[in-house]
Design a protein around this motif. Sequence first.
Motif, short mmCIF file in Angstrom:
data_model
loop_
_atom_site.label_atom_id
_atom_site.label_comp_id
_atom_site.label_asym_id
_atom_site.label_seq_id
_atom_site.Cartn_x
_atom_site.Cartn_y
_atom_site.Cartn_z
N ARG A 1 13.93 7.43 -2.78
CA ARG A 1 12.93 6.47 -2.41
C ARG A 1 12.03 6.39 -1.41
O ARG A 1 11.04 5.80 -1.24
CB ARG A 1 13.92 5.01 -2.61
N PHE A 2 12.93 7.01 -0.50
CA PHE A 2 12.16 7.02 1.04
C PHE A 2 11.64 8.53 1.37
O PHE A 2 12.41 9.50 0.69
CB PHE A 2 13.12 6.79 2.34
N THR A 3 10.64 8.80 2.14
CA THR A 3 9.97 10.06 2.28
C THR A 3 9.72 10.05 3.64
O THR A 3 8.85 9.08 4.12
CB THR A 3 8.95 10.33 1.32
N ILE A 4 10.06 11.11 4.44
CA ILE A 4 9.78 11.01 5.83
C ILE A 4 8.56 12.08 6.02
O ILE A 4 8.90 13.28 5.34
CB ILE A 4 10.98 11.58 6.87
N SER A 5 7.84 12.08 6.74
CA SER A 5 6.84 12.98 7.28
C SER A 5 6.37 12.96 8.30
O SER A 5 6.68 11.93 9.18
CB SER A 5 5.46 12.85 6.08
N ARG A 6 5.36 14.02 8.94
CA ARG A 6 5.03 13.82 10.35
C ARG A 6 3.50 14.40 10.56
O ARG A 6 3.27 15.18 9.56
CB ARG A 6 5.82 14.78 11.34
N ASP A 7 2.56 13.91 11.37
CA ASP A 7 1.36 14.15 11.49
C ASP A 7 1.22 14.57 12.84
O ASP A 7 1.17 13.61 13.96
CB ASP A 7 0.32 13.24 10.97
N ASN A 8 1.42 15.72 13.32
CA ASN A 8 1.41 16.20 14.66
C ASN A 8 0.18 16.04 15.47
O ASN A 8 -0.04 15.76 16.61
CB ASN A 8 2.02 17.71 14.77
N LYS B 1 -1.52 13.50 15.08
CA LYS B 1 -1.68 12.00 15.49
C LYS B 1 -0.32 11.65 16.16
O LYS B 1 -0.20 10.42 16.80
CB LYS B 1 -1.79 11.17 14.33
N ASN B 2 0.45 12.64 16.36
CA ASN B 2 1.71 12.47 17.30
C ASN B 2 2.50 11.17 16.58
O ASN B 2 3.14 10.34 17.35
CB ASN B 2 1.47 12.11 19.00
N THR B 3 2.67 11.60 15.23
CA THR B 3 3.19 10.17 14.52
C THR B 3 4.40 10.83 13.33
O THR B 3 3.82 11.64 12.82
CB THR B 3 2.02 9.44 14.11
N VAL B 4 5.26 9.97 13.27
CA VAL B 4 6.02 10.12 12.12
C VAL B 4 6.20 9.08 11.34
O VAL B 4 6.24 7.86 11.70
CB VAL B 4 7.61 10.67 12.56
N TYR B 5 6.33 9.44 10.08
CA TYR B 5 5.93 8.23 9.08
C TYR B 5 7.27 8.06 8.00
O TYR B 5 8.22 9.12 7.99
CB TYR B 5 4.85 8.41 8.14
N LEU B 6 7.47 7.12 7.57
CA LEU B 6 8.66 6.82 6.70
C LEU B 6 8.18 5.67 5.37
O LEU B 6 8.03 4.71 5.59
CB LEU B 6 10.00 6.17 7.17
N GLN B 7 7.88 6.68 4.45
CA GLN B 7 7.27 5.73 3.18
C GLN B 7 8.35 5.37 2.60
O GLN B 7 9.47 5.99 2.13
CB GLN B 7 6.48 6.89 2.39
N MET B 8 8.47 4.03 2.23
CA MET B 8 9.53 3.42 1.74
C MET B 8 9.19 2.70 0.28
O MET B 8 8.14 1.92 0.13
CB MET B 8 10.31 2.42 2.43
N ASN B 9 9.63 3.14 -1.01
CA ASN B 9 9.27 2.83 -2.27
C ASN B 9 10.47 2.31 -2.89
O ASN B 9 11.57 2.46 -2.47
CB ASN B 9 8.46 4.03 -3.04
N SER B 10 10.30 1.54 -3.88
CA SER B 10 11.32 0.79 -4.75
C SER B 10 12.07 0.12 -3.70
O SER B 10 13.50 0.31 -4.05
CB SER B 10 11.92 1.99 -5.64
N LEU B 11 11.91 -0.66 -2.67
CA LEU B 11 12.41 -1.28 -1.95
C LEU B 11 13.52 -2.38 -2.53
O LEU B 11 12.99 -3.03 -3.63
CB LEU B 11 11.48 -2.13 -1.06
#
Length: 126
Positions: A67-74, A76-86
């Motif tokens: 349900r969750f997906t972690i990713s990074r955009d170096n 932008k110096n940022t890490v994301y956590l996409q949370m679906n089907s909460l």
Amino acid sequence: QVQLVESGGGLVQPGGSLRLSCAASGFTLDYYAIGWFRQAPGKEREGVSCISSSDGSTYYGDSVKGRFTISRDNAKNTVYLQMNSLKPEDTAVYYCATELGSWCDWPLYSYDMDFWGKGTLVTVSS
């Protein structure tokens, strides 16, 4: 000065989605593994996900896997956590953290982390 700042939390209905961001300042995020934790009221802080810097490996807790997906955009110096089907049980304050290593020491433990953001609240409710 090392800082991590979370954003993107809010109120969402069950089944909905949110994307959390963890923006780093004072250090180059490229070199470090970043983890996400959450803490629900009355519960201990738990490791949710982690992304390494060395090879981009990702890790997920059983309760969020698929349900969750972690990713990074170096760039932008940022890490994301996409949370679906909460689900309502995903309601918690979400924190990003790092122990300033390049690998994820999975499973994550709070006491291993050196730097924390202040958290962002996610509420899943109808």
